[in-house]
Design a protein around this motif. Sequence first.
Motif, PDB file in Angstrom:
ATOM      1  N   ASP A 133      39.511 -42.181 -26.248  1.00 19.85           N
ATOM      2  CA  ASP A 133      39.199 -44.122 -25.742  1.00 19.85           C
ATOM      3  C   ASP A 133      40.247 -44.370 -24.244  1.00 19.85           C
ATOM      4  OD1 ASP A 133      41.290 -44.240 -26.024  1.00 19.85           O
ATOM      5  OD2 ASP A 133      40.782 -46.259 -27.023  1.00 19.85           O
ATOM      6  N   TYR A 148      34.258 -42.641 -26.613  1.00 22.39           N
ATOM      7  CA  TYR A 148      33.703 -41.615 -26.609  1.00 22.39           C
ATOM      8  C   TYR A 148      33.478 -40.503 -27.823  1.00 22.39           C
ATOM      9  CZ  TYR A 148      34.414 -42.032 -21.274  1.00 22.39           C
ATOM     10  OH  TYR A 148      34.319 -42.085 -20.371  1.00 22.39           O
ATOM     11  N   THR A 168      28.629 -43.084 -26.739  1.00 24.16           N
ATOM     12  CA  THR A 168      29.696 -43.376 -26.421  1.00 24.16           C
ATOM     13  C   THR A 168      29.352 -45.508 -27.018  1.00 24.16           C
ATOM     14  OG1 THR A 168      29.051 -44.337 -24.442  1.00 24.16           O
ATOM     15  CG2 THR A 168      30.317 -42.868 -24.115  1.00 24.16           C
TER      16      THR A 168
END
Lengths: 155, 156
Positions: free
Chosen positions: A90, B97, B136
């Motif tokens: 992230d 992700y 995502t």
Amino acid sequence: MTKSSKEFTRLDICNRFLSSVRHSVVLGLEVVSAEEMQVRVRMPWREDLVGNPETGVMHGGAIFAMMDQAGGMAITCRTFPTFEITPTIDFRVDHLRGPAKGAAVICEASCYRLTTHVAFVRITTWEEGNDAEPIATGLATYTRMQIDSAGKVVA
Amino acid sequence: MKTLKTLIDQCRNGEATYQELVDHVPYARFLGIQVIPQGEELTFVLPKQDNVVGNPTLPALHGGAVAGFMEQAAIIFILLQMGEPRVPKTIDFTIDYLRAGLFRDTFAECRITRLGRRIANVHISAWQKQRDEPITIARAHFLLSEENSDQDSQLA
């Protein structure tokens, strides 16, 4: 450390990494410096990377891509001389101010904590020549995938 | 070149295509972003092409290109909701992700969680094979207006 690894510096590995990533090459990214705890990347201003045609400010997405690439290389600098594939888990970016039209931007990424499976990275970005006033800051985590001697990726 | 407001008005009453609005932004053209209107819904497309590849051996898309695509999709999406359209400024952008982005077309849809007078909160989801298997997801805040405020920091 093996003999061959001594022949390559962190800067060499980062340059090789960058040149293998097509999107980063197309963005015009350049490695400025690469040390164990920080790597610096530069992105020149370019007309086709503009996000707002009225102001000429570079798109947040281009800045994001630079910071993500720099984050990956910050881990490369920590794991040196071993090279690992490190997908992003992230990433958060805060846009503190808009970079001026025509100004190149520089970012510095640091992998400040490396665990067995996860790398923690922070990134700061500023206009070239004005590192006192960052334009963006980022915080990211990446997962480490080792590559075995046969060249296979091991989770 | 048409002004942004003219272009958006024309998009709304069908005199211009959404693609013209996307192509108004140099970075959107750089990524090759396309837009597919379905009734009143918009799906954004990042077509597979060499320039958005990250890892060439897999090959996988560059996470930064996917993020930039999602951010731009959100900006277009908000522009179409604004009464007095001005290009929203990204305050922050946070992305998770979930799966590898393969070398194939990527799609994105946006959902405005809150459209305030000054700030918009948007959720963006991107997928490749199926909509319910996102590669995502992202959440972003945009500054819509700086009226009554000289400083970006005075957001509230």
